[in-house]
Scaffold this motif. Structure first.
Motif, mmCIF file in Angstrom:
data_model
loop_
_atom_site.group_PDB
_atom_site.id
_atom_site.type_symbol
_atom_site.label_atom_id
_atom_site.label_comp_id
_atom_site.label_asym_id
_atom_site.label_seq_id
_atom_site.Cartn_x
_atom_site.Cartn_y
_atom_site.Cartn_z
ATOM 1 N N LYS A 24 -43.955 60.354 97.255
ATOM 2 C CA LYS A 24 -44.017 59.124 96.368
ATOM 3 C C LYS A 24 -43.359 57.942 96.628
ATOM 4 O O LYS A 24 -42.043 58.221 96.676
ATOM 5 C CB LYS A 24 -44.082 59.537 94.823
ATOM 6 N N THR A 25 -43.773 56.779 96.942
ATOM 7 C CA THR A 25 -42.865 55.634 97.278
ATOM 8 C C THR A 25 -42.796 54.750 96.092
ATOM 9 O O THR A 25 -43.696 54.346 95.419
ATOM 10 C CB THR A 25 -43.274 55.054 98.505
ATOM 11 N N THR A 26 -41.593 54.422 95.462
ATOM 12 C CA THR A 26 -41.579 53.434 94.470
ATOM 13 C C THR A 26 -40.561 52.499 94.783
ATOM 14 O O THR A 26 -39.581 52.484 95.024
ATOM 15 C CB THR A 26 -41.015 54.418 93.256
ATOM 16 N N THR A 65 -49.100 51.078 98.139
ATOM 17 C CA THR A 65 -48.546 51.864 97.272
ATOM 18 C C THR A 65 -48.735 50.931 95.958
ATOM 19 O O THR A 65 -48.613 50.037 95.759
ATOM 20 C CB THR A 65 -47.292 52.490 97.249
ATOM 21 N N LYS A 66 -48.995 51.696 94.660
ATOM 22 C CA LYS A 66 -49.034 51.201 93.335
ATOM 23 C C LYS A 66 -47.817 51.251 92.444
ATOM 24 O O LYS A 66 -47.683 51.064 91.349
ATOM 25 C CB LYS A 66 -50.326 51.605 92.716
ATOM 26 N N ASN A 67 -46.812 52.129 92.961
ATOM 27 C CA ASN A 67 -45.654 52.355 92.130
ATOM 28 C C ASN A 67 -44.482 51.320 92.129
ATOM 29 O O ASN A 67 -43.991 51.201 93.323
ATOM 30 C CB ASN A 67 -44.927 53.886 92.489
ATOM 31 N N GLU A 105 -38.056 57.338 97.864
ATOM 32 C CA GLU A 105 -38.978 58.387 98.369
ATOM 33 C C GLU A 105 -39.043 59.562 97.742
ATOM 34 O O GLU A 105 -37.904 60.171 98.122
ATOM 35 C CB GLU A 105 -39.166 58.189 100.039
ATOM 36 N N TYR A 156 -47.489 48.433 102.216
ATOM 37 C CA TYR A 156 -47.340 50.009 102.181
ATOM 38 C C TYR A 156 -48.423 50.759 101.240
ATOM 39 O O TYR A 156 -48.492 51.877 101.037
ATOM 40 C CB TYR A 156 -45.929 50.399 101.930
ATOM 41 N N LEU A 169 -45.853 46.117 97.759
ATOM 42 C CA LEU A 169 -46.968 47.176 97.472
ATOM 43 C C LEU A 169 -48.361 46.795 98.391
ATOM 44 O O LEU A 169 -49.011 47.724 98.842
ATOM 45 C CB LEU A 169 -47.337 46.824 96.064
#
Length: 222
Positions: free
Chosen positions: A98-100, A125-127, A94, A123, A120
């Motif tokens: 931005k969450t990866t 997110t696309k990272n 985090e 949550y 993904l």
């Protein structure tokens, strides 16, 4: 783990706490956007350094452990993720909102990405990053195999029969007497020491001379 070791969970938790305070292990929390929930859920611990005992193994499982530990330490990760269906992602980062998700799979054919996909989806997110192995160069000459690998990095020697296998083979390390095995181990340590001395001598001979400042602010060349 407490059941396998035969000790209370509270005692085991204290031992890990001592190791963490000594900077020997790092702790990862099971990711949740609720910090209190994360602290109550399952935790994972990783060594803060890579030992030769772990990094010298060449099987896929050990390579995966080495790569995963390296990524955890390099990214200074604080979270992993696992749900009730045992879908898992090795590292969750985090940074500035931005969450990866990072998954480490050191295999020649790493197609299993279900954990990342579930994370993904949950949550939104696309990272995501998949760390994998897709290149290995191996050349065999006689009975010696030379290979170029990302992990383990550096020089190492894998001896035939070093882990107790092939005890009946006459040339297996495990079939030799204690005296012979001891000589082999000592020879490796001695050669490492002599190589270090040689490299230091070469570095000292070709080293660059530098100036050392004196009390008046000038520099005296050596």
């Amino acid at each position: 783990l407490s059941q396998e070791l035969g000790i209370a969970r509270q005692s085991l938790s204290k031992y890990f706490d001592y190791l963490e305070r000594s900077h020997l292990v790092t702790k990862l929390y099971n990711y949740s956007r609720n910090k209190i929930t994360s602290e109550k859920r399952l935790k994972k611990y990783y060594p803060t350094f890579l030992t030769t005992a772990l990094s010298s193994k060449t099987d896929e499982m050990r390579q995966g452990q080495v790569a995963e530990t390296f990524c955890v330490n390099h990214t200074q990760a604080k979270f992993f993720w696992r749900d009730t269906q045992k879908n898992e992602v090795d590292i969750i980062l985090e940074q500035t909102g931005k969450t990866t998700a990072i998954e480490v799979k050191m295999r020649n054919d790493a197609k299993e990405t279900k954990g990342i996909e579930k994370f993904l989806e949950k949550y939104k997110t696309k990272n995501a990053i998949l760390v994998t192995k897709n290149l290995k160069t191996t050349i065999k000459k006689g009975e010696t195999t030379y290979s170029i690998n990302l992990i383990p990095f550096g020089g190492f020697v894998k001896i035939f029969g070093e882990e107790g296998e092939h005890r009946n083979a006459p040339r297996s390390f495990s079939s030799k007497s204690i005296g012979v095995r001891l000589k082999v181990v000592i020879a490796g340590v001695v050669m490492n020491f002599l190589l270090a001395v040689f490299l230091l001598m070469v570095g000292n001979y070709f080293g660059i001379r530098v100036g050392i400042g004196d009390e008046t602010g000038g520099a005296a060349a050596l």
